[in-house]
Scaffold this active site. Structure first.
Site, mmCIF file in Angstrom:
data_model
loop_
_atom_site.group_PDB
_atom_site.id
_atom_site.type_symbol
_atom_site.label_atom_id
_atom_site.label_comp_id
_atom_site.label_asym_id
_atom_site.label_seq_id
_atom_site.Cartn_x
_atom_site.Cartn_y
_atom_site.Cartn_z
ATOM 1 N N ASP A 202 -73.351 -169.020 -95.221
ATOM 2 C CA ASP A 202 -72.271 -168.122 -94.830
ATOM 3 C C ASP A 202 -71.430 -168.790 -93.741
ATOM 4 O O ASP A 202 -71.967 -169.446 -92.849
ATOM 5 C CB ASP A 202 -72.894 -166.823 -94.290
ATOM 6 C CG ASP A 202 -71.855 -165.807 -93.851
ATOM 7 O OD1 ASP A 202 -71.181 -165.246 -94.735
ATOM 8 O OD2 ASP A 202 -71.701 -165.584 -92.626
ATOM 9 N N GLU A 228 -69.938 -171.891 -97.986
ATOM 10 C CA GLU A 228 -68.746 -171.070 -98.036
ATOM 11 C C GLU A 228 -67.716 -171.624 -97.068
ATOM 12 O O GLU A 228 -67.781 -171.395 -95.864
ATOM 13 C CB GLU A 228 -69.125 -169.637 -97.675
ATOM 14 C CG GLU A 228 -68.176 -168.630 -98.239
ATOM 15 C CD GLU A 228 -67.359 -167.969 -97.167
ATOM 16 O OE1 GLU A 228 -66.467 -167.196 -97.520
ATOM 17 O OE2 GLU A 228 -67.591 -168.231 -95.980
HETATM 18 C C1 LAG Z 1 -68.485 -164.394 -94.475
HETATM 19 N N1 LAG Z 1 -68.334 -165.564 -94.963
HETATM 20 O O1 LAG Z 1 -68.004 -166.578 -94.235
HETATM 21 C C2 LAG Z 1 -68.858 -163.256 -95.326
HETATM 22 O O2 LAG Z 1 -68.672 -163.578 -96.714
HETATM 23 C C3 LAG Z 1 -68.069 -162.071 -94.907
HETATM 24 O O3 LAG Z 1 -68.302 -160.989 -95.762
HETATM 25 C C4 LAG Z 1 -68.449 -161.750 -93.466
HETATM 26 O O4 LAG Z 1 -67.675 -160.645 -92.962
HETATM 27 C C5 LAG Z 1 -68.147 -162.925 -92.552
HETATM 28 N N2 LAG Z 1 -68.282 -164.205 -93.166
HETATM 29 C C6 LAG Z 1 -69.101 -162.905 -91.363
HETATM 30 O O5 LAG Z 1 -70.430 -163.209 -91.773
HETATM 31 C C7 LAG Z 1 -68.263 -159.365 -93.121
HETATM 32 C C8 LAG Z 1 -67.194 -158.312 -93.204
HETATM 33 C C9 LAG Z 1 -66.545 -158.078 -91.856
HETATM 34 C C10 LAG Z 1 -67.620 -157.772 -90.803
HETATM 35 C C11 LAG Z 1 -68.556 -158.969 -90.758
HETATM 36 C C12 LAG Z 1 -69.679 -158.791 -89.748
HETATM 37 O O6 LAG Z 1 -66.199 -158.697 -94.153
HETATM 38 O O7 LAG Z 1 -65.677 -156.946 -91.949
HETATM 39 O O8 LAG Z 1 -66.988 -157.578 -89.539
HETATM 40 O O9 LAG Z 1 -69.183 -159.134 -92.053
HETATM 41 O O10 LAG Z 1 -70.478 -157.690 -90.065
HETATM 42 C C13 LAG Z 1 -67.225 -156.321 -88.892
HETATM 43 C C14 LAG Z 1 -65.917 -155.620 -88.583
HETATM 44 C C15 LAG Z 1 -65.096 -156.484 -87.607
HETATM 45 C C16 LAG Z 1 -65.919 -156.745 -86.337
HETATM 46 C C17 LAG Z 1 -67.254 -157.396 -86.716
HETATM 47 C C18 LAG Z 1 -68.166 -157.591 -85.520
HETATM 48 O O11 LAG Z 1 -65.153 -155.424 -89.783
HETATM 49 O O12 LAG Z 1 -63.913 -155.773 -87.256
HETATM 50 O O13 LAG Z 1 -65.208 -157.649 -85.472
HETATM 51 O O14 LAG Z 1 -67.943 -156.559 -87.677
HETATM 52 O O15 LAG Z 1 -68.613 -156.372 -85.007
#
Ligand code: LAG
Ligand code: CA
Length: 464
Positions: A202, A228
């Protein structure tokens, strides 16, 4: 190259034959993978035996298995609190059982490894119940193990920021430190001891390539990494070839242009030629993953017929190693599928008619694309045409046809209207069975066949 040759020689010596199957250190182009998004371990294990193995899939990519922040959103799994293999997708025992169930069905398991960062919230409770504070995970990491700047990535063309600042405010591990590298290698070795074949790395672009090389050096030599690395310029993506394969993120965009644009299909081969794609042998192709189906870059199940054409094309192409995708429908990009009262992710229930794409899916319904008979048929077709390269691509006004030498032929109607297509093949005259619908197709002495195609459908034939 040298290393590859060595591996090959060893393999030949071990197997005593030249038709070596997937070598131990990687996956081959004839192997087909499947990302199972938000499937719990028990559901994966059952599905491996019931459908995934029998359909001919060779590997599955499963969710991050480690302990995580306790919030309802699906992305809680991308915020590790510790490397205990315990999550709302299942226990360590259930994970191990899934891996062995899949193996017995001929399916290798690739685990999603979140190793660039830990949590993004100041404090909270882990799935396992323990409390945590950002930058402090007792017995695992302390403040020194994180990059000190603690700023969010602001400039996406600055490699230093991309790799040492915080992605989405997630605490960024100092992967250059020995303690961090050893803890990561320890975690990955633990998963290997449960039988996984390799890892999706990741956020690999946010980890220096040199650090990944060091981490990989702490694992058995044949461990597989699928990295990735989204985004083209920074860092130079080819630095990551040394540690494994990469996804080609232009592929989903190409598929979307071709199959959601009423007349786009015929231009696909031209567009592919003019796109600067990664090395075919180092690349995994996807129609979508869990991120791109949410970002709008890829075709999702709101147009399941178009998505099916893209799966068909990806399996029919001689470029890359194909990965299919199976997730769930959603209105809200953050929402997880059904959870049980105790917070665990409920077992997967596939649509009643799961062998065909549906016009609509209910919110949070698992879509089970891997059960579509077109995908199953095309996996067999891909095996039948082997490594024969693409030949004779022709297209006009949304229609596309191409061959794999004299081994096979595909014809695609990418338009919204039924059409009758006459296709020139290089195949011997005879009666063939369409790998998708099972209907008979007759190739004449001139190498041509004529077929009636409904909107957004395809046929594919191969020699025996
Ligand atoms: C990835 N690949 O490099 C994953 O495929 C992707 O799904 C991951 O984001 C990202 N990297 C981090 O591992 C996902 C969500 C985000 C989420 C993050 C952490 O798409 O939306 O962020 O996982 O759980 C969420 C909030 C953000 C916030 C963060 C930290 O949406 O606004 O800043 O959490 O609290
Ligand atoms: Ca980093």
């Amino acid at each position: 190259m040298k290393k590859l040759a060595l591996v090959l020689i060893t393999l030949l010596a071990l197997t005593g034959c030249s038709a070596a199957p997937a070598n131990n250190s990687g996956i081959s182009k004839n192997e087909v993978g499947l990302q199972l998004f938000m499937w719990n371990w028990e559901s994966v294990g059952k599905e491996c035996k019931a459908n995934i193995g029998p359909a001919g899939f060779d590997w599955v990519l499963v969710m991050p298995p480690q302990n995580h922040i306790a919030v309802p959103q699906w992305w809680s799994h991308y915020q590790p609190v510790s490397y205990e293999i315990e999550s709302r997708l299942g226990t360590r025992e259930q994970f191990a059982k899934m891996v062995s169930d899949c193996k017995s069905a001929g399916v290798k398991v690739i685990a999603d490894a979140v190793i660039n960062h830990m949590v993004g919230i100041r404090s909270g409770t882990a799935w396992t119940g323990e409390k945590f504070v950002k930058y402090s995970h007792p017995g695992l990491y302390n403040t020194d193990d994180f990059h000190p700047g603690r700023l969010p990535i602001g400039n996406w063309s600055d490699q230093n920021q991309i790799q040492n600042y915080e992605l989405l405010s997630l605490s960024d591990l100092a992967t250059e430190r020995n303690n961090v590298r050893q803890k990561i290698s320890g975690y990955l070795n633990d998963l290997l001891s449960l039988g996984v074949f390799g890892f999706r790395i990741d956020a690999a672009r946010h980890i220096p390539a040199a650090d990944l090389q060091w981490i990989k050096a702490g694992l058995p030599a044949n461990t597989y990494f699928l990295q990735e690395v989204a985004g083209d310029e920074h860092p130079d993506i080819t630095q990551y070839y040394a540690t494994g394969d990469l996804w080609e993120f232009d592929w989903p965009r190409l598929m979307k242009k071709a199959f959601t644009n009423n007349l786009g299909a015929s231009n696909l081969p031209k567009r592919i030629k003019s796109t600067n794609l990664l090395d075919s042998d180092k690349t995994v192709t996807m129609v979508t993953n869990h991120d791109t189906e949410r970002s709008g870059e890829a075709i999702n199940t709101s147009d399941a017929m178009a998505q099916q054409l893209a799966f068909i094309y990806t399996l029919a192409s001689d470029y890359g190693k194909p990965m299919m995708y199976s997730g769930y429908a959603f209105d809200d990009r953050d929402e997880a599928p059904a959870l049980l009262p105790d917070g665990r992710v409920a077992d997967v229930v596939c649509p009643t008619n799961s062998s065909e794409p549906q016009t609509t899916y209910e919110n949070l319904q698992f879509t089970c694309q891997h059960r579509w008979k077109a995908i199953k048929g095309m996996i067999a077709w891909r095996d039948a045409v082997g490594n024969t390269p693409i030949t004779e691509s022709t297209g006009r006004a949304g229609l596309l046809s191409f061959g794999r030498g004299d081994r096979g032929q595909v014809a695609i109607n990418g338009t919204d209207k039924p059409v009758e297509m006459t296709v020139q093949t290089k195949m011997p005259a005879g009666t063939y069975t369409d790998a998708i619908s099972g209907k008979q197709i007759v190739v004449g002495n001139d190498g041509k066949f004529t077929v009636a195609l409904e909107p957004k459908t395809a046929v594919a034939i191969s020699g025996n």
